[in-house]
Write a protein that holds these residues in place. Sequence first.
Motif, short mmCIF file in Angstrom:
data_model
loop_
_atom_site.label_atom_id
_atom_site.label_comp_id
_atom_site.label_asym_id
_atom_site.label_seq_id
_atom_site.Cartn_x
_atom_site.Cartn_y
_atom_site.Cartn_z
N ASP A 270 0.79 -1.23 0.00
CA ASP A 270 0.00 0.00 0.00
C ASP A 270 0.82 1.28 0.00
O ASP A 270 0.30 2.35 -0.32
CB ASP A 270 -0.96 0.01 1.20
CG ASP A 270 -0.27 -0.37 2.51
OD1 ASP A 270 0.92 -0.73 2.47
OD2 ASP A 270 -0.92 -0.32 3.56
N THR A 271 2.10 1.20 0.34
CA THR A 271 2.91 2.42 0.40
C THR A 271 4.38 2.07 0.23
O THR A 271 4.79 0.92 0.38
CB THR A 271 2.69 3.15 1.75
OG1 THR A 271 3.36 4.40 1.73
CG2 THR A 271 3.21 2.33 2.91
N LYS A 272 5.18 3.07 -0.09
CA LYS A 272 6.60 2.88 -0.36
C LYS A 272 7.34 2.41 0.90
O LYS A 272 7.02 2.83 2.02
CB LYS A 272 7.19 4.20 -0.85
CG LYS A 272 8.64 4.13 -1.32
CD LYS A 272 9.07 5.49 -1.86
CE LYS A 272 10.53 5.48 -2.28
NZ LYS A 272 10.78 4.56 -3.41
N TRP B 211 8.68 -0.15 -7.62
CA TRP B 211 8.14 0.88 -8.50
C TRP B 211 6.68 1.17 -8.17
O TRP B 211 6.00 0.37 -7.53
CB TRP B 211 8.29 0.47 -9.97
CG TRP B 211 7.37 -0.62 -10.45
CD1 TRP B 211 6.19 -0.46 -11.10
CD2 TRP B 211 7.58 -2.03 -10.35
NE1 TRP B 211 5.64 -1.68 -11.41
CE2 TRP B 211 6.47 -2.66 -10.97
CE3 TRP B 211 8.60 -2.82 -9.80
CZ2 TRP B 211 6.35 -4.05 -11.03
CZ3 TRP B 211 8.47 -4.20 -9.87
CH2 TRP B 211 7.37 -4.80 -10.48
N ASN B 212 6.23 2.35 -8.59
CA ASN B 212 4.86 2.77 -8.34
C ASN B 212 3.93 2.22 -9.40
O ASN B 212 4.26 2.16 -10.59
CB ASN B 212 4.76 4.30 -8.34
CG ASN B 212 5.51 4.92 -7.18
OD1 ASN B 212 5.55 4.37 -6.08
ND2 ASN B 212 6.12 6.07 -7.41
N GLN B 213 2.74 1.82 -8.95
CA GLN B 213 1.69 1.37 -9.85
C GLN B 213 0.39 2.01 -9.38
O GLN B 213 -0.31 1.49 -8.52
CB GLN B 213 1.58 -0.16 -9.84
CG GLN B 213 0.68 -0.72 -10.92
CD GLN B 213 0.70 -2.24 -10.91
OE1 GLN B 213 0.06 -2.87 -10.07
NE2 GLN B 213 1.44 -2.84 -11.84
N GLY B 214 0.11 3.18 -9.94
CA GLY B 214 -1.01 3.96 -9.44
C GLY B 214 -0.71 4.42 -8.03
O GLY B 214 0.35 4.98 -7.75
N ARG B 215 -1.64 4.16 -7.12
CA ARG B 215 -1.45 4.56 -5.72
C ARG B 215 -0.70 3.51 -4.92
O ARG B 215 -0.41 3.72 -3.73
CB ARG B 215 -2.80 4.83 -5.07
CG ARG B 215 -3.55 6.01 -5.67
CD ARG B 215 -4.85 6.25 -4.91
NE ARG B 215 -5.56 7.42 -5.42
CZ ARG B 215 -6.71 7.86 -4.92
NH1 ARG B 215 -7.27 7.22 -3.90
NH2 ARG B 215 -7.29 8.94 -5.44
N ARG B 216 -0.40 2.40 -5.53
CA ARG B 216 0.26 1.31 -4.82
C ARG B 216 1.71 1.17 -5.27
O ARG B 216 2.15 1.79 -6.24
CB ARG B 216 -0.50 0.00 -5.01
CG ARG B 216 -1.92 0.07 -4.44
CD ARG B 216 -2.59 -1.28 -4.42
NE ARG B 216 -3.91 -1.20 -3.82
CZ ARG B 216 -4.16 -1.26 -2.52
NH1 ARG B 216 -3.16 -1.40 -1.68
NH2 ARG B 216 -5.39 -1.19 -2.06
N VAL B 217 2.43 0.32 -4.54
CA VAL B 217 3.85 0.10 -4.82
C VAL B 217 4.06 -1.39 -5.08
O VAL B 217 3.52 -2.23 -4.35
CB VAL B 217 4.73 0.56 -3.64
CG1 VAL B 217 6.19 0.22 -3.88
CG2 VAL B 217 4.55 2.05 -3.41
N VAL B 218 4.83 -1.71 -6.10
CA VAL B 218 5.12 -3.11 -6.44
C VAL B 218 6.60 -3.39 -6.18
O VAL B 218 7.47 -2.62 -6.58
CB VAL B 218 4.78 -3.42 -7.91
CG1 VAL B 218 5.04 -4.90 -8.21
CG2 VAL B 218 3.32 -3.07 -8.20
#
Length: 251
Positions: free
Chosen positions: A159-161, A190-197
């Motif tokens: 949900d967050t970095k 990396w960011n994917q919209g509001r989420r982080v992968v």
Amino acid sequence: MSEYVRLNKYIADLGICSRRKADELVAAGEVKINGALVTDLGTKVDPTVDVVTVQNKTYEPRTLNSELFYVALNKPIDVISSASSEQGESVLDIITADNYYKPKFRDDVTQLAGVRLYPVGRLDKDSEGLILLTNDGDLTNELTHPRYEHEKEYEVTIDTKLTPDAKKLLTKGMLVEGEHYGGMNIVKEWNQGRRVVLTVILKEGKNRHIRKMLGQLGYNVSVLRRIRIGKLKLGTLSIGTWKFVEKTDII
């Protein structure tokens, strides 16, 4: 002429567990041969004649030189990584002609008639991605025993970095509920919209390893997908489909 083999090796060859775990099952009175309880760790069996029962599950005689099969499956969410369907739909329930990745070659599936496949390790019910099934007990032992350090790679959506401190703890390893969980290699973020992968690699895999470590640090995992086991990559295999692979594709 058939040959006798150690009971623990035979159980491992069936893909049930490692030889060490097989010895523990024998010592605990969980194994029978032809209906008779066995507790001697040195017991040998004739795989072409003897009926072996492990934890109340019976395994009929088989040919010593049975062909070994290796199946790669893209496991969907809500399917359990078990050889039994007692607790819900199992990965074995998906290994059908309808789910074969090449519909025009469904006749290939007949090779598995009468073959007992077992999942190699586990992938959480609420996780998806690559899982192997095989009747090669030696490979199962090698891929699941931590000392061999075979890599497993995952894509994890949170949900967050990650903070720098969180990265250090995840990389080093940490205590979760009083048990030590080994570190993970965070390859990419990396960011994917509001989420982080995250792309992470493990060399050992305890139950819900990634979820527990991230959860301990306050991160919520919304998607966890395994994309590689050893050398074998998930690639473009669609969710819920499977294919045959070779042992050399894996290690």
